[in-house]
Scaffold this active site. Structure first.
Site, PDB file in Angstrom:
ATOM      1  N   ASP A  26     -45.572 -54.697 -40.722  1.00 53.22           N
ATOM      2  CA  ASP A  26     -44.284 -54.391 -41.540  1.00 53.22           C
ATOM      3  C   ASP A  26     -43.335 -53.419 -41.001  1.00 53.22           C
ATOM      4  O   ASP A  26     -42.563 -52.802 -41.619  1.00 53.22           O
ATOM      5  CB  ASP A  26     -44.582 -54.009 -43.133  1.00 53.22           C
ATOM      6  CG  ASP A  26     -45.369 -55.029 -43.834  1.00 53.22           C
ATOM      7  OD1 ASP A  26     -45.736 -56.028 -43.119  1.00 53.22           O
ATOM      8  OD2 ASP A  26     -45.765 -54.448 -44.908  1.00 53.22           O
ATOM      9  N   LYS A 131     -46.596 -62.026 -45.194  1.00 51.79           N
ATOM     10  CA  LYS A 131     -47.427 -61.624 -46.445  1.00 51.79           C
ATOM     11  C   LYS A 131     -46.471 -61.405 -47.653  1.00 51.79           C
ATOM     12  O   LYS A 131     -45.497 -60.589 -47.643  1.00 51.79           O
ATOM     13  CB  LYS A 131     -48.171 -60.580 -45.923  1.00 51.79           C
ATOM     14  CG  LYS A 131     -47.603 -59.277 -45.605  1.00 51.79           C
ATOM     15  CD  LYS A 131     -48.660 -58.374 -45.279  1.00 51.79           C
ATOM     16  CE  LYS A 131     -48.207 -57.016 -44.954  1.00 51.79           C
ATOM     17  NZ  LYS A 131     -47.781 -56.122 -46.039  1.00 51.79           N
ATOM     18  N   CYS A 164     -49.314 -50.488 -47.129  1.00 50.03           N
ATOM     19  CA  CYS A 164     -49.817 -51.599 -46.598  1.00 50.03           C
ATOM     20  C   CYS A 164     -50.777 -51.296 -45.592  1.00 50.03           C
ATOM     21  O   CYS A 164     -51.629 -52.160 -45.341  1.00 50.03           O
ATOM     22  CB  CYS A 164     -48.564 -52.408 -46.026  1.00 50.03           C
ATOM     23  SG  CYS A 164     -47.386 -53.218 -47.515  1.00 50.03           S
TER      24      CYS A 164
HETATM   25  N1  TIU Z   1     -45.427 -52.241 -45.959  1.00 54.04           N
HETATM   26  C1  TIU Z   1     -45.729 -51.493 -47.039  1.00 54.04           C
HETATM   27  O1  TIU Z   1     -46.286 -50.457 -46.766  1.00 54.04           O
HETATM   28  N2  TIU Z   1     -44.823 -51.917 -48.376  1.00 54.04           N
HETATM   29  C2  TIU Z   1     -44.681 -50.636 -49.334  1.00 54.04           C
HETATM   30  O2  TIU Z   1     -43.793 -51.340 -50.348  1.00 54.04           O
HETATM   31  N3  TIU Z   1     -44.487 -49.258 -49.086  1.00 54.04           N
HETATM   32  C3  TIU Z   1     -44.152 -48.436 -49.422  1.00 54.04           C
HETATM   33  O3  TIU Z   1     -44.426 -47.099 -49.114  1.00 54.04           O
HETATM   34  N4  TIU Z   1     -43.396 -48.492 -50.671  1.00 54.04           N
END
Ligand code: TIU
Length: 225
Positions: A26, A131, A164
Site C-alpha cells: 500500500d 485488496k 496493513c
Molecule cells: N494500508 C494501511 O495500513 N491502511 C490503513 O488504513 N492504515 C492506517 O494506518 N490507517
C-alpha cells in the site's frame, strides 16, 4: 538463486531466495501524500516518507536478483460494494471512503490517490494486488499466486506498520509463511505504534515472524544501501 542468512530478531533467518517474495504494501498516494485517506483520518502523512529511500534500495537489489516482487493497493470499487458498512461509516461524512478529495474519491480504485507513488512504482512484470481489506490475503488471490510461485517466505515492507503490514504478517503466519518485516521499510502514523507492532511480531521467540532491516537484507543478498 542462493540460500542466504539474514540478521534479524529474535534470531537470524535462513531464506532460499527462490522461495522468497518481497511484498510492498500500500505505498499509495492515499497513505503517503496530503489529501488522501491517511490525511483524512487526521494523520501526519510525512511520517511515512522515510520508508521510500530504503525501500528503493531493496527494490533495486531484489529486482537485480530476479526475485518475486508483489505490490498491494488498498482500495474499493467505485460503487463501494466491497466496502463493509462498518468501514464506511466509522468516520464523519466528508472524510469517508468514497468521498471526494483533492486526489479524487478517497480510497477508490482508479482514482489518483489510489495509485502507488512514483518513487516505488511497480515494474510491468511485477504483480499488483488490489485488496479491500487490511491483510493482503483477505479477498485476494495472494495465496494462489504464492502457491504457484512456490513461495514460502515473505519479506514485508510498506505502510503502515501497525495496520496493513502487521495484519499481513499475522495472516501470513497463520497461512504457513515465514514473514520477515523490514523495520526501516515500514512506518506508522504513530512512532509508538510502529515500535509496539514490531515488538509484538518478534516477541515470544518470533510468535508472528522476524524483524530485520534493509541493511541486513542487502548484506545477505548483495546490494548497496
Ligand atoms: N494500508 C494501511 O495500513 N491502511 C490503513 O488504513 N492504515 C492506517 O494506518 N490507517
Amino acid at each position: 538463486m542462493a540460500a542466504v542468512k539474514v540478521a534479524a530478531e529474535p534470531f537470524a533467518v535462513e531464506l532460499d531466495l527462490d522461495e522468497t517474495a518481497l511484498i510492498v504494501i500500500d505505498m499509495q498516494k492515499d497513505f503517503l501524500e496530503p489529501g488522501g485517506f491517511g490525511d483524512s483520518l487526521g494523520n501526519d502523512v510525512t511520517l511515512l516518507q522515510r520508508t521510500i529511500a530504503p525501500l528503493q534500495t531493496v527494490l533495486a537489489a531484489t529486482r537485480r536478483l530476479g526475485m518475486t516482487i508483489i505490490h498491494t493497493r488498498e482500495g474499493h470499487l467505485p460503487d463501494l460494494s466491497d466496502c463493509p458498512p462498518t468501514k464506511l461509516t466509522r468516520w464523519p461524512p466528508g472524510t469517508r471512503i468514497g468521498d471526494p478529495g483533492p486526489m479524487g474519491r478517497i480510497l477508490i480504485r482508479g482514482e489518483e490517490g489510489h495509485a502507488i507513488i512514483d518513487a516505488v512504482a511497480p515494474w510491468p512484470d511485477e504483480v499488483v494486488i488490489d485488496k479491500p481489506g487490511k491483510n493482503a490475503f483477505y479477498a485476494t488471490n495472494l495465496s494462489e499466486i504464492l502457491q504457484a510461485k512456490l513461495i514460502k517466505n515473505l519479506i514485508v515492507t510498506g505502510v503502515t506498520t501497525d495496520v496493513c503490514c502487521s495484519a499481513t504478517v499475522i495472516a501470513a503466519n497463520d497461512a504457513g509463511y515465514n514473514a520477515i518485516i523490514l523495520q526501516d521499510c515500514v512506518a506508522s502514523y504513530d512512532p509508538n505504534r510502529h515500535v509496539a507492532a514490531l515488538a509484538t511480531i518478534k516477541a515470544q521467540g518470533g510468535i508472528f515472524g522476524w524483524v530485520s532491516d534493509s541493511a541486513s537484507l542487502l548484506a545477505a543478498i548483495g546490494g548497496k544501501a
